[in-house]
Design a protein around this motif. Sequence first.
Motif, short mmCIF file in Angstrom:
data_model
loop_
_atom_site.label_atom_id
_atom_site.label_comp_id
_atom_site.label_asym_id
_atom_site.label_seq_id
_atom_site.Cartn_x
_atom_site.Cartn_y
_atom_site.Cartn_z
N ILE A 180 11.97 -3.75 -9.14
CA ILE A 180 11.03 -2.52 -8.92
C ILE A 180 11.79 -1.27 -9.31
O ILE A 180 12.67 -1.00 -8.71
CB ILE A 180 10.28 -2.18 -7.71
N SER A 181 11.54 -0.60 -10.51
CA SER A 181 12.11 0.69 -10.83
C SER A 181 11.25 1.95 -10.41
O SER A 181 10.19 1.72 -10.74
CB SER A 181 12.52 0.77 -12.16
N GLY B 36 6.59 5.02 2.06
CA GLY B 36 8.00 5.07 1.88
C GLY B 36 8.70 4.70 3.41
O GLY B 36 7.97 5.14 4.18
N VAL B 37 9.54 3.94 3.47
CA VAL B 37 10.12 3.64 4.99
C VAL B 37 11.44 4.20 4.95
O VAL B 37 11.70 4.98 5.99
CB VAL B 37 10.31 1.97 5.13
N MET C 78 15.31 2.24 -2.11
CA MET C 78 14.12 2.89 -1.35
C MET C 78 13.46 1.54 -0.80
O MET C 78 12.83 0.77 -1.74
CB MET C 78 13.16 3.59 -2.08
N THR C 79 13.20 1.51 0.51
CA THR C 79 12.36 0.42 0.86
C THR C 79 10.88 1.12 1.36
O THR C 79 10.83 2.13 1.63
CB THR C 79 12.78 -0.22 2.52
N TRP C 80 9.93 0.16 0.78
CA TRP C 80 8.49 0.56 0.83
C TRP C 80 7.62 -0.49 1.39
O TRP C 80 8.33 -1.55 1.90
CB TRP C 80 7.97 0.60 -0.41
N PHE D 165 9.09 -4.16 0.36
CA PHE D 165 9.98 -4.21 -0.87
C PHE D 165 10.93 -3.22 -1.07
O PHE D 165 10.58 -2.17 -0.49
CB PHE D 165 9.05 -4.69 -2.06
N ASP D 166 11.96 -3.35 -1.89
CA ASP D 166 12.76 -2.29 -2.15
C ASP D 166 12.48 -1.88 -3.81
O ASP D 166 12.17 -2.81 -4.76
CB ASP D 166 14.13 -2.74 -2.16
#
Length: 92
Positions: free
Chosen positions: A6-7, A31-32, A64-66, A86-87
């Motif tokens: 994922i970009s 966002g995490v 970035m973790t979501w 997911f990241d």
Amino acid sequence: MPNSVISPETPFSINLKLPPNAYNVSAKLEGVTMYMGYIPLQFTQKGSYWSAQTMVGVCSEPVMTWKMTVVFTDAQNRQQSVFYYFDSRHAV
């Protein structure tokens, strides 16, 4: 989404398999790693699965973790919640 890269700021699809007769499906991304607000998701049923198109924003971190939160009502009229993490990664 497993095995997908994922970009940030690049559209991607999310496909869910929910229990039969699930309804009142709502979902959001948040966002995490860094708080970036909420991204609402609009899922539509396509046969035996649910699908949504979305994208995530750019974070100052390279990864970035979501968290995706999905809420739905099952066939017994019980509200269910599912969470998926997911990241997203900056392009190298």
